[in-house]
Design a protein around this motif. Sequence first.
Motif, mmCIF file in Angstrom:
data_model
loop_
_atom_site.group_PDB
_atom_site.id
_atom_site.type_symbol
_atom_site.label_atom_id
_atom_site.label_comp_id
_atom_site.label_asym_id
_atom_site.label_seq_id
_atom_site.Cartn_x
_atom_site.Cartn_y
_atom_site.Cartn_z
ATOM 1 N N ALA A 136 0.847 -1.200 0.000
ATOM 2 C CA ALA A 136 0.000 0.000 0.000
ATOM 3 C C ALA A 136 0.879 1.245 0.000
ATOM 4 C CB ALA A 136 -0.919 -0.007 1.214
ATOM 5 N N ARG A 137 1.970 1.194 0.758
ATOM 6 C CA ARG A 137 2.934 2.300 0.746
ATOM 7 C C ARG A 137 3.626 2.396 -0.614
ATOM 8 N NH1 ARG A 137 3.467 5.792 5.349
ATOM 9 N NH2 ARG A 137 2.612 4.658 7.131
ATOM 10 N N ALA A 138 3.918 1.234 -1.198
ATOM 11 C CA ALA A 138 4.562 1.221 -2.515
ATOM 12 C C ALA A 138 3.640 1.835 -3.560
ATOM 13 C CB ALA A 138 4.940 -0.203 -2.905
ATOM 14 N N ASP A 139 2.335 1.554 -3.469
ATOM 15 C CA ASP A 139 1.374 2.120 -4.417
ATOM 16 C C ASP A 139 1.335 3.643 -4.333
ATOM 17 O OD1 ASP A 139 0.706 -0.383 -5.338
ATOM 18 O OD2 ASP A 139 -1.051 -0.596 -4.054
ATOM 19 N N ARG A 140 1.679 4.180 -3.157
ATOM 20 C CA ARG A 140 1.719 5.641 -2.976
ATOM 21 C C ARG A 140 3.116 6.201 -3.227
ATOM 22 N NH1 ARG A 140 -1.543 4.234 1.599
ATOM 23 N NH2 ARG A 140 0.105 4.710 3.090
ATOM 24 N N ALA A 141 4.009 5.346 -3.746
ATOM 25 C CA ALA A 141 5.396 5.757 -4.048
ATOM 26 C C ALA A 141 6.094 6.298 -2.810
ATOM 27 C CB ALA A 141 5.430 6.768 -5.181
ATOM 28 N N ASP A 142 5.809 5.691 -1.656
ATOM 29 C CA ASP A 142 6.422 6.127 -0.393
ATOM 30 C C ASP A 142 7.773 5.428 -0.228
ATOM 31 O OD1 ASP A 142 7.082 6.947 2.134
ATOM 32 O OD2 ASP A 142 5.115 6.531 3.010
ATOM 33 N N ASP A 143 8.762 5.901 -0.983
ATOM 34 C CA ASP A 143 10.073 5.252 -0.976
ATOM 35 C C ASP A 143 10.755 5.341 0.379
ATOM 36 O OD1 ASP A 143 10.386 4.242 -3.694
ATOM 37 O OD2 ASP A 143 10.322 6.326 -4.302
ATOM 38 N N ASP A 144 10.544 6.436 1.101
ATOM 39 C CA ASP A 144 11.182 6.580 2.415
ATOM 40 C C ASP A 144 10.708 5.491 3.372
ATOM 41 O OD1 ASP A 144 12.611 8.778 1.587
ATOM 42 O OD2 ASP A 144 11.178 10.243 2.381
ATOM 43 N N TYR A 145 9.410 5.191 3.323
ATOM 44 C CA TYR A 145 8.871 4.140 4.194
ATOM 45 C C TYR A 145 9.452 2.779 3.815
ATOM 46 C CZ TYR A 145 5.489 1.286 6.739
ATOM 47 O OH TYR A 145 4.910 0.374 7.594
ATOM 48 N N ILE A 146 9.526 2.495 2.519
ATOM 49 C CA ILE A 146 10.069 1.212 2.061
ATOM 50 C C ILE A 146 11.533 1.084 2.479
ATOM 51 C CG2 ILE A 146 10.492 -0.277 0.076
ATOM 52 C CD1 ILE A 146 7.522 0.232 0.648
ATOM 53 N N ARG A 147 12.302 2.151 2.294
ATOM 54 C CA ARG A 147 13.712 2.116 2.689
ATOM 55 C C ARG A 147 13.856 1.844 4.184
ATOM 56 N NH1 ARG A 147 13.952 6.839 -0.593
ATOM 57 N NH2 ARG A 147 14.748 6.348 -2.670
ATOM 58 N N ALA A 148 13.032 2.497 4.986
ATOM 59 C CA ALA A 148 13.103 2.291 6.437
ATOM 60 C C ALA A 148 12.775 0.845 6.799
ATOM 61 C CB ALA A 148 12.148 3.247 7.151
ATOM 62 N N ALA A 149 11.804 0.252 6.103
ATOM 63 C CA ALA A 149 11.426 -1.132 6.377
ATOM 64 C C ALA A 149 12.532 -2.107 6.020
ATOM 65 C CB ALA A 149 10.152 -1.487 5.608
ATOM 66 N N LEU A 150 13.413 -1.721 5.105
ATOM 67 C CA LEU A 150 14.484 -2.604 4.653
ATOM 68 C C LEU A 150 15.744 -2.496 5.515
ATOM 69 C CD1 LEU A 150 14.121 -1.921 0.840
ATOM 70 C CD2 LEU A 150 13.562 -4.068 1.997
ATOM 71 N N GLN A 151 15.789 -1.507 6.399
ATOM 72 C CA GLN A 151 16.980 -1.312 7.219
ATOM 73 C C GLN A 151 16.894 -2.127 8.503
ATOM 74 O OE1 GLN A 151 19.559 0.300 5.861
ATOM 75 N NE2 GLN A 151 18.113 0.413 4.138
ATOM 76 N N ARG A 152 18.061 -2.455 9.031
ATOM 77 C CA ARG A 152 18.125 -3.191 10.294
ATOM 78 C C ARG A 152 18.093 -2.225 11.469
ATOM 79 N NH1 ARG A 152 19.076 -8.388 10.494
ATOM 80 N NH2 ARG A 152 19.647 -9.459 8.574
ATOM 81 N N GLY A 153 17.255 -2.532 12.431
ATOM 82 C CA GLY A 153 17.295 -1.806 13.690
ATOM 83 C C GLY A 153 18.261 -2.509 14.631
ATOM 84 N N PRO A 154 18.325 -2.084 15.888
ATOM 85 C CA PRO A 154 19.168 -2.777 16.862
ATOM 86 C C PRO A 154 18.765 -4.244 16.982
ATOM 87 C CG PRO A 154 18.437 -0.652 17.706
ATOM 88 C CD PRO A 154 17.660 -0.897 16.445
ATOM 89 N N GLU A 155 19.751 -5.112 17.136
ATOM 90 C CA GLU A 155 19.513 -6.546 17.198
ATOM 91 C C GLU A 155 19.915 -7.101 18.567
ATOM 92 O OE1 GLU A 155 18.128 -8.363 14.946
ATOM 93 O OE2 GLU A 155 18.366 -7.341 13.014
ATOM 94 N N TYR A 156 19.003 -7.834 19.189
ATOM 95 C CA TYR A 156 19.293 -8.511 20.458
ATOM 96 C C TYR A 156 19.865 -9.883 20.119
ATOM 97 C CZ TYR A 156 18.660 -10.381 25.173
ATOM 98 O OH TYR A 156 18.868 -10.933 26.420
ATOM 99 N N LEU A 157 21.167 -10.047 20.323
ATOM 100 C CA LEU A 157 21.883 -11.246 19.863
ATOM 101 C C LEU A 157 22.455 -12.017 21.047
ATOM 102 C CD1 LEU A 157 23.687 -9.552 16.834
ATOM 103 C CD2 LEU A 157 21.557 -10.880 16.816
ATOM 104 N N ARG A 158 21.636 -12.266 22.045
ATOM 105 C CA ARG A 158 22.106 -12.963 23.252
ATOM 106 C C ARG A 158 22.475 -14.411 22.959
ATOM 107 N NH1 ARG A 158 24.881 -13.167 26.879
ATOM 108 N NH2 ARG A 158 24.436 -13.183 29.091
ATOM 109 N N SER A 159 21.806 -15.014 21.995
ATOM 110 C CA SER A 159 22.089 -16.402 21.611
ATOM 111 C C SER A 159 23.066 -16.427 20.448
ATOM 112 C CB SER A 159 20.788 -17.101 21.209
ATOM 113 O OG SER A 159 21.046 -18.234 20.412
ATOM 114 N N ARG A 160 24.022 -17.349 20.489
ATOM 115 C CA ARG A 160 24.960 -17.440 19.367
ATOM 116 C C ARG A 160 24.270 -17.942 18.104
ATOM 117 N NH1 ARG A 160 27.029 -21.927 22.596
ATOM 118 N NH2 ARG A 160 26.908 -23.902 21.445
#
Length: 204
Positions: A113-137
Amino acid sequence: MKVTEAAAQLGVSPRRVRALIADGRIRAHRVGVGWEIDGLAPSKERRALSVRSWLMLGRAVRSRALVGLSGHDRMRTAERIRRLRESDRPSRLLADWRPADAPAELYLDSLTARADRADDDYIRAALQRGPEYLRSRFDLAEVVASERAIRGESREELAERASVSARLVKNIESSQPLTSPGEVRRVLRALDIEPTALPDMVLS
């Protein structure tokens, strides 16, 4: 047609166009130090995906990992995420990839739905990694292996960028006990992964 014009028409970056030229997937010839595009054939990656491929892509984007995927499925899904990240217009790519018979799926429907509105900023944000909790190997292994695959790097290439041994990268991705928090953090920094926790280390 110049590289920048072809990039705008395809909805990808100029760097991606040059890579497609190098692969022989776009016909072009040299003009001075640049390229002149001979013509654009319909691009395979712009066709709608199969429902199966579409759902695999959606799960990978939502979870920020390639968990459960192997072989060709893992490679192609990683490549599609990479193309979305590199594209100047990821919303256009995502809209084109959506199959006409895609089943209802809350996350993917919201994204398209965001893509249909050409909301590239939203798509880019969805593709980025946020902080990761990596307590398990095991979590560390999946995140590192997934991000490396998405970036299209070998273990050796990642190791060189992070100034660690390729053996360390292999040990991380195979969930082996680790001994150096500093080296692990260098690998994560090379992948732009921000850890909020790391597994316990076997300190020597």
